[in-house]
Motif scaffolding. Structure first.
Motif, PDB file in Angstrom:
ATOM      1  N   ILE A 157      23.305 101.831  82.569  1.00 36.18           N
ATOM      2  CA  ILE A 157      22.968 103.102  83.206  1.00 36.18           C
ATOM      3  C   ILE A 157      24.122 103.539  84.101  1.00 36.18           C
ATOM      4  CG2 ILE A 157      21.422 104.279  84.805  1.00 36.18           C
ATOM      5  CD1 ILE A 157      19.211 102.388  83.915  1.00 36.18           C
ATOM      6  N   GLN A 158      24.661 104.711  83.836  1.00 33.18           N
ATOM      7  CA  GLN A 158      25.675 105.308  84.695  1.00 33.18           C
ATOM      8  C   GLN A 158      24.970 106.166  85.746  1.00 33.18           C
ATOM      9  OE1 GLN A 158      29.185 105.507  85.230  1.00 33.18           O
ATOM     10  NE2 GLN A 158      28.386 106.718  86.921  1.00 33.18           N
ATOM     11  N   PRO A 159      25.108 105.828  87.039  1.00 37.32           N
ATOM     12  CA  PRO A 159      24.495 106.663  88.085  1.00 37.32           C
ATOM     13  C   PRO A 159      25.080 108.074  88.078  1.00 37.32           C
ATOM     14  CG  PRO A 159      25.151 104.518  88.949  1.00 37.32           C
ATOM     15  CD  PRO A 159      25.758 104.628  87.591  1.00 37.32           C
ATOM     16  N   GLY A 160      24.384 109.008  88.689  1.00 35.56           N
ATOM     17  CA  GLY A 160      24.874 110.368  88.784  1.00 35.56           C
ATOM     18  C   GLY A 160      26.199 110.447  89.522  1.00 35.56           C
ATOM     19  N   TYR A 161      27.031 111.409  89.127  1.00 38.16           N
ATOM     20  CA  TYR A 161      28.353 111.545  89.762  1.00 38.16           C
ATOM     21  C   TYR A 161      28.840 112.981  89.611  1.00 38.16           C
ATOM     22  CZ  TYR A 161      30.203 111.407  85.008  1.00 38.16           C
ATOM     23  OH  TYR A 161      30.460 111.685  83.690  1.00 38.16           O
ATOM     24  N   GLY A 162      29.813 113.348  90.448  1.00 37.98           N
ATOM     25  CA  GLY A 162      30.433 114.660  90.382  1.00 37.98           C
ATOM     26  C   GLY A 162      31.945 114.540  90.390  1.00 37.98           C
ATOM     27  N   ILE A 163      32.629 115.443  89.682  1.00 40.71           N
ATOM     28  CA  ILE A 163      34.083 115.450  89.577  1.00 40.71           C
ATOM     29  C   ILE A 163      34.608 116.804  90.051  1.00 40.71           C
ATOM     30  CG2 ILE A 163      36.072 115.238  88.044  1.00 40.71           C
ATOM     31  CD1 ILE A 163      34.551 112.653  88.340  1.00 40.71           C
ATOM     32  N   VAL A 164      35.592 116.780  90.963  1.00 40.95           N
ATOM     33  CA  VAL A 164      36.202 117.987  91.516  1.00 40.95           C
ATOM     34  C   VAL A 164      37.633 118.101  91.016  1.00 40.95           C
ATOM     35  CG1 VAL A 164      36.819 119.250  93.602  1.00 40.95           C
ATOM     36  CG2 VAL A 164      34.782 117.799  93.582  1.00 40.95           C
ATOM     37  N   ASN A 165      37.985 119.269  90.473  1.00 39.41           N
ATOM     38  CA  ASN A 165      39.347 119.559  90.022  1.00 39.41           C
ATOM     39  C   ASN A 165      39.817 120.867  90.643  1.00 39.41           C
ATOM     40  OD1 ASN A 165      39.207 117.357  87.991  1.00 39.41           O
ATOM     41  ND2 ASN A 165      37.801 118.748  86.934  1.00 39.41           N
ATOM     42  N   ALA A 166      41.127 121.006  90.825  1.00 42.98           N
ATOM     43  CA  ALA A 166      41.671 122.231  91.411  1.00 42.98           C
ATOM     44  C   ALA A 166      43.055 122.499  90.856  1.00 42.98           C
ATOM     45  CB  ALA A 166      41.725 122.117  92.939  1.00 42.98           C
ATOM     46  N   ALA A 167      43.464 123.770  90.897  1.00 45.17           N
ATOM     47  CA  ALA A 167      44.796 124.163  90.439  1.00 45.17           C
ATOM     48  C   ALA A 167      45.260 125.372  91.226  1.00 45.17           C
ATOM     49  CB  ALA A 167      44.786 124.480  88.945  1.00 45.17           C
ATOM     50  N   ILE A 168      46.546 125.420  91.493  1.00 42.13           N
ATOM     51  CA  ILE A 168      47.177 126.590  92.094  1.00 42.13           C
ATOM     52  C   ILE A 168      48.356 126.975  91.216  1.00 42.13           C
ATOM     53  CG2 ILE A 168      48.492 125.103  93.674  1.00 42.13           C
ATOM     54  CD1 ILE A 168      48.529 127.506  95.619  1.00 42.13           C
ATOM     55  N   GLU A 169      48.397 128.258  90.828  1.00 41.06           N
ATOM     56  CA  GLU A 169      49.375 128.713  89.842  1.00 41.06           C
ATOM     57  C   GLU A 169      50.162 129.893  90.395  1.00 41.06           C
ATOM     58  OE1 GLU A 169      48.814 129.437  85.206  1.00 41.06           O
ATOM     59  OE2 GLU A 169      48.101 131.158  86.369  1.00 41.06           O
ATOM     60  N   LEU A 170      51.465 129.873  90.183  1.00 37.33           N
ATOM     61  CA  LEU A 170      52.337 131.000  90.487  1.00 37.33           C
ATOM     62  C   LEU A 170      52.824 131.576  89.170  1.00 37.33           C
ATOM     63  CD1 LEU A 170      53.955 132.739  92.536  1.00 37.33           C
ATOM     64  CD2 LEU A 170      55.805 131.043  92.324  1.00 37.33           C
ATOM     65  N   ALA A 171      52.652 132.887  88.993  1.00 38.35           N
ATOM     66  CA  ALA A 171      52.985 133.511  87.716  1.00 38.35           C
ATOM     67  C   ALA A 171      53.742 134.806  87.943  1.00 38.35           C
ATOM     68  CB  ALA A 171      51.718 133.779  86.903  1.00 38.35           C
ATOM     69  N   GLN A 172      54.558 135.159  86.964  1.00 38.96           N
ATOM     70  CA  GLN A 172      55.232 136.454  86.922  1.00 38.96           C
ATOM     71  C   GLN A 172      54.946 137.045  85.541  1.00 38.96           C
ATOM     72  OE1 GLN A 172      56.198 139.434  87.270  1.00 38.96           O
ATOM     73  NE2 GLN A 172      57.708 138.993  88.876  1.00 38.96           N
ATOM     74  N   PRO A 173      53.831 137.801  85.428  1.00 40.24           N
ATOM     75  CA  PRO A 173      53.435 138.307  84.109  1.00 40.24           C
ATOM     76  C   PRO A 173      54.519 139.132  83.428  1.00 40.24           C
ATOM     77  CG  PRO A 173      51.654 138.578  85.702  1.00 40.24           C
ATOM     78  CD  PRO A 173      52.854 138.152  86.477  1.00 40.24           C
ATOM     79  N   ALA A 174      55.257 139.931  84.183  1.00 43.34           N
ATOM     80  CA  ALA A 174      56.277 140.782  83.571  1.00 43.34           C
ATOM     81  C   ALA A 174      57.383 139.960  82.931  1.00 43.34           C
ATOM     82  CB  ALA A 174      56.860 141.731  84.624  1.00 43.34           C
ATOM     83  N   ALA A 175      57.679 138.810  83.518  1.00 49.58           N
ATOM     84  CA  ALA A 175      58.731 137.944  82.982  1.00 49.58           C
ATOM     85  C   ALA A 175      58.184 136.889  82.028  1.00 49.58           C
ATOM     86  CB  ALA A 175      59.486 137.265  84.129  1.00 49.58           C
ATOM     87  N   GLY A 176      56.855 136.774  81.941  1.00 44.10           N
ATOM     88  CA  GLY A 176      56.250 135.866  80.980  1.00 44.10           C
ATOM     89  C   GLY A 176      56.325 134.402  81.346  1.00 44.10           C
ATOM     90  N   TRP A 177      56.294 134.077  82.632  1.00 43.15           N
ATOM     91  CA  TRP A 177      56.304 132.655  82.993  1.00 43.15           C
ATOM     92  C   TRP A 177      55.233 132.362  84.028  1.00 43.15           C
ATOM     93  CZ3 TRP A 177      56.828 131.459  88.073  1.00 43.15           C
ATOM     94  CH2 TRP A 177      57.500 132.354  88.911  1.00 43.15           C
ATOM     95  N   ARG A 178      54.833 131.099  84.077  1.00 46.33           N
ATOM     96  CA  ARG A 178      53.916 130.630  85.105  1.00 46.33           C
ATOM     97  C   ARG A 178      54.093 129.134  85.280  1.00 46.33           C
ATOM     98  NH1 ARG A 178      49.885 131.887  80.827  1.00 46.33           N
ATOM     99  NH2 ARG A 178      48.960 129.943  80.047  1.00 46.33           N
TER     100      ARG A 178
END
Length: 766
Positions: free
Chosen positions: A701-722
């Motif tokens: 039996i696997q007890p209940g659990y929670g997983i937290v993930n996060a991301a921060i992204e810098l993008a320049q859509p006009a130049a096509g990069w992130r």
């Protein structure tokens, strides 16, 4: 009928399939062109604070997610890539109704939907959850453990889908849709690097070879991961990792406005070392054999002189032709696929002569070597109608109907060899072995259709059925160095057999639009999964009888709504499904060894409620939530004759079916004056306690659990990069994806995000 009576027919069918495709393409090229419809502008694409419209093919034609009378989860391919969810086992973290069982390599893995799945490595058993990639059905569960490459979206259809998707969809469908080539020349390169020595590189190019007529794309990926389990044996290094290489090419041909042809080829090579660690030990000799590794809930160490090694190759080609005429669309999908798998696995903690004192008759060293060669060929012909006006019927003066109908054929051929070497000491006489050579051939023929009767603008009646004929044959030969059973090896035997079955599945339902933004539906579905044979290494004479087909009856009520001018969507589904002749593995004991017996286990059921919510209160802020409460249980278990294990399972929970599972994601976009933008993402997955053993061991039996993930992204859509910084399992929560009991121990499946880790991803488009 037996297999030899069908061989010539099979060759004729395959030749006919190819000829039919070529004829269809030729007829399509001669058709008169029709003008293409002009799509309406989507306010979401223009930066307004509304949710983008989601298109799905869950009804075998393109339709809005909010309009189809089905419970469907949709996940975006680009979002999965950012979150490092690049294979099916990680994708299910975002789909509360789905679960993934992994034990050993690809061959031993399978999907569950609403608590129902198939747990068997036998080639004579088909999956309960079907995997369909660009219209091609994958016949074996292990084929679905693919690396995700060039994916536009994944649709998870929940509940029986046998009417339109076939007999191996009695619990659900994983419908994977790839990107189509662009008209303009475009390309990309993206790469990611993660702590724990993991890296992934993808690149692709797409564009027109002949404007308006020929478009092509090619995508390739490479991924490498050392693993997060340490083998403390001398020179062992890291295990539980992988190395994957894949390429996928697509050519789209549009000879005229009525016709389009898609030719797709893909190849994926994977080398992995899936490893389970000691979760709990229940005997002193086993604990001694583990040292210096120590069993525990967070143990990430093993002591193997021969680590597991899985080599897997998945490849295929397909051709889809769509021919449109007078509002009708005729579709032909012809496909061939091959799957090769070689496994070197061990069930012993250690086994070299320097430490032979740890090897005894009670705790032997075992080595398993298995090879698999599987091929399939399939053909589907399908027609989708336009809305057809019907004569006035009494008070109903605005009746129209549309339908989808078709024919399907699939031929599968499997050949496997499995060898087990058992060592109980250091002398030659202390080593024994067994070998089994076996295979399965199958043919499935079906005719299907589903229609929708539109009663005025607000009411619809849905009705459909599918007839299926299955032909299944097997052969099996096992040899052994001993005349009696010993650890994990049964005496020599041989057998062969065949069976046929004709059955049907279907759906009937009613849908009503309360307003342009709210619809409700009620459906009844009957599912069917074909007959089976328990063909495996330790197959015994008692396993030579075919299992009866598995059938299901399902009721579903659903409501789909949008509000606040498309700033909020909320979809809810209530369901109950009852399965008869449920095909499940029964763990039994023979001559002191645990063996699996695939049986018609009796009656099981699943019921629950699912909620999918998406909100975009401002153009910069988006929330997504998906929740499922599922009660999947055994109703009446049929105990096999002379079973050594307990069968008191009525009322018990089915494995891999947590009572509650939820997923939340929040995303915030911050536009900058420089033209750059910052994207913030946070997601949380929670699931309640999960029992992994059908026989309800308290140690699995696997007890209940929670997983937290996060991301921060810098993008320049006009130049096509992130570029993005991603954190996984920020709360550093260790958990199990599977718990397996054995003699004196419990083993744990260790997921990639079993502990906190970080990564950097970057993408450049041109």
């Amino acid at each position: 009928m037996k297999r030899h009576q069908h061989k010539n027919n099979h060759r004729h069918i395959h030749i006919g399939v190819a000829a039919g495709l070529l004829l269809g393409a030729r007829l399509a090229c001669a058709a008169e062109p029709l003008p293409e419809p002009i799509p309406a502008a989507d306010p979401a694409a223009q930066g307004e604070a509304v949710l983008a419209s989601v298109t799905v093919t869950a009804t075998r034609r393109s339709a809005s997610l909010q309009s189809v009378p089905l419970a469907v989860s949709v996940v975006n391919g680009d979002q999965l890539e950012l979150a490092n969810r690049t294979s099916i086992d990680t994708v299910v973290q975002e789909i509360p109704s789905a679960a993934f069982r992994q034990q050993g390599g690809n061959k031993d893995s399978t999907l569950f939907v609403r608590g129902i799945g198939t747990i068997s490595t036998s080639p004579g058993v088909e999956p309960t959850v079907s995997t369909v990639v660009d219209g091609v059905v994958y016949a074996r569960p292990g084929q679905a453990t693919i690396d995700l490459l060039d994916i536009d979206r994944i649709e998870v259809l929940r509940g029986p889908q046998g009417t339109l998707f076939g007999k191996n969809a009695s619990s659900g469908v994983l419908n994977i849709v790839s990107h189509t080539p662009s008209e303009q020349l475009a390309g990309y390169v993206d790469a990611s690097a993660w702590t724990g020595h993991e890296k992934r590189v993808r690149a692709g190019v797409s564009g027109a070879l002949q404007p308006g007529v020929l478009r092509a794309s090619i995508n390739a990926a490479y991924a490498d991961y050392d693993g997060n389990v340490k083998n403390v044996h001398a020179g062992g290094g890291q295990v539980n990792g992988h190395e994957r290489r894949g390429v996928r090419g697509r050519l789209d041909i549009t000879p005229n406005a009525d016709t389009d042809i898609a030719l797709i080829a893909d190849y994926l090579k994977s080398e992995s070392s899936p490893t389970q660690t000691a979760y709990k030990q229940t005997s002193a000799p086993f604990a001694q054999a583990l040292l210096p590794a120590v069993a525990g809930a967070e143990n990430r160490q093993v002591n193997f002189d021969l680590p597991n090694a899985i080599d897997d190759t998945n490849k295929g080609i397909s051709a889809q032709v769509n021919w449109r005429r007078n509002g009708y669309t005729l579709t032909s999908i012809t496909a061939w696929r091959a799957w090769d798998n070689t496994q070197h696995t061990t069930t012993s903690p250690i086994g070299n002569s320097a430490e032979a004192s740890r090897i005894t008759g009670a705790y032997p060293a075992t080595r398993d070597i298995g090879t698999l060669e599987f091929t399939q060929a399939s053909q589907e012909l399908r027609i989708a109608s336009p809305r057809i006006a019907l004569p006035t019927l009494g008070a109903f003066d605005a009746l129209t109907v549309d339908y989808v109908a078709g024919l399907f054929y699939l031929h599968g051929k499997d050949r496997e060899t499995y060898r087990r070497i058992v060592t109980t000491g250091v002398t030659t006489a202390a080593t024994n072995s067994g070998r089994a050579d076996y295979g399965v051939e199958s043919d499935s023929y079906s005719a299907f259709g589903e229609g929708t009767l539109h009663i005025g603008p607000a009411w619809r009646v849905i009705a459909g059925a599918r007839w299926t004929r299955d032909e299944l044959d097997y052969d099996h030969v096992r040899t052994s160095t001993q005349g009696t059973a010993f650890a994990g090896v049964q005496p020599g035997t041989q057998s062969a057999g065949g069976t046929t079955s004709n059955d049907w599945s279907g759906r009937i339902g009613l849908q009503h639009d309360f307003s342009p933004t709210a619809t409700a539906y009620a459906t009844f579905s009957r599912g069917y999964k074909g007959p089976a044979y328990n063909v495996f290494f330790n197959m015994l004479p008692r396993d030579t009888l075919a299992l009866a087909p598995e059938t299901s009856n399902s009721f579903e009520l659903g409501v789909k709504t949008s509000a606040f001018n498309r700033r909020l969507t909320a979809n809810v589904a209530l369901f109950r499904t009852e399965y008869a002749n449920y095909q499940a593995n029964f763990y039994d004991t023979v001559a002191g060894a645990i063996v699996t017996r695939l049986v018609n286990a009796g009656d099981v059921s699943t019921r629950g409620v699912e909620l999918d919510v998406t909100a975009r209160p401002t153009p910069q802020l988006t929330f997504t939530g998906a929740f499922a409460w599922t009660d999947a249980q055994v109703d009446a278990f049929n105990c096999p004759p002379s079973a050594a294990a307990s069968c008191n399972l009525n009322g018990k929970t089915l494995p891999f079916a947590p009572r509650f599972k939820g997923f939340l994601r929040g995303g915030y976009n911050v536009p900058l004056a420089s033209g750059h933008e910052v994207n913030l993402n946070l997601d949380y997955t929670y699931q309640s306690r999960t029992q992994f053993d059908l026989f309800q061991s308290p140690d699995t039996i696997q007890p209940g659990y929670g997983i937290v993930n996060a991301a921060i992204e810098l993008a320049q859509p006009a130049a096509g990069w992130r570029v993005a910084l991603v954190g996984k399992n920020l709360a550093n929560k260790s958990y199990a994806t599977n718990l397996v009991t054995g003699t004196g121990y419990v083993h744990r499946g260790v997921p990639r995000d079993d502990s906190r880790y970080f990564g950097i991803t970057a993408r450049k488009e041109f």
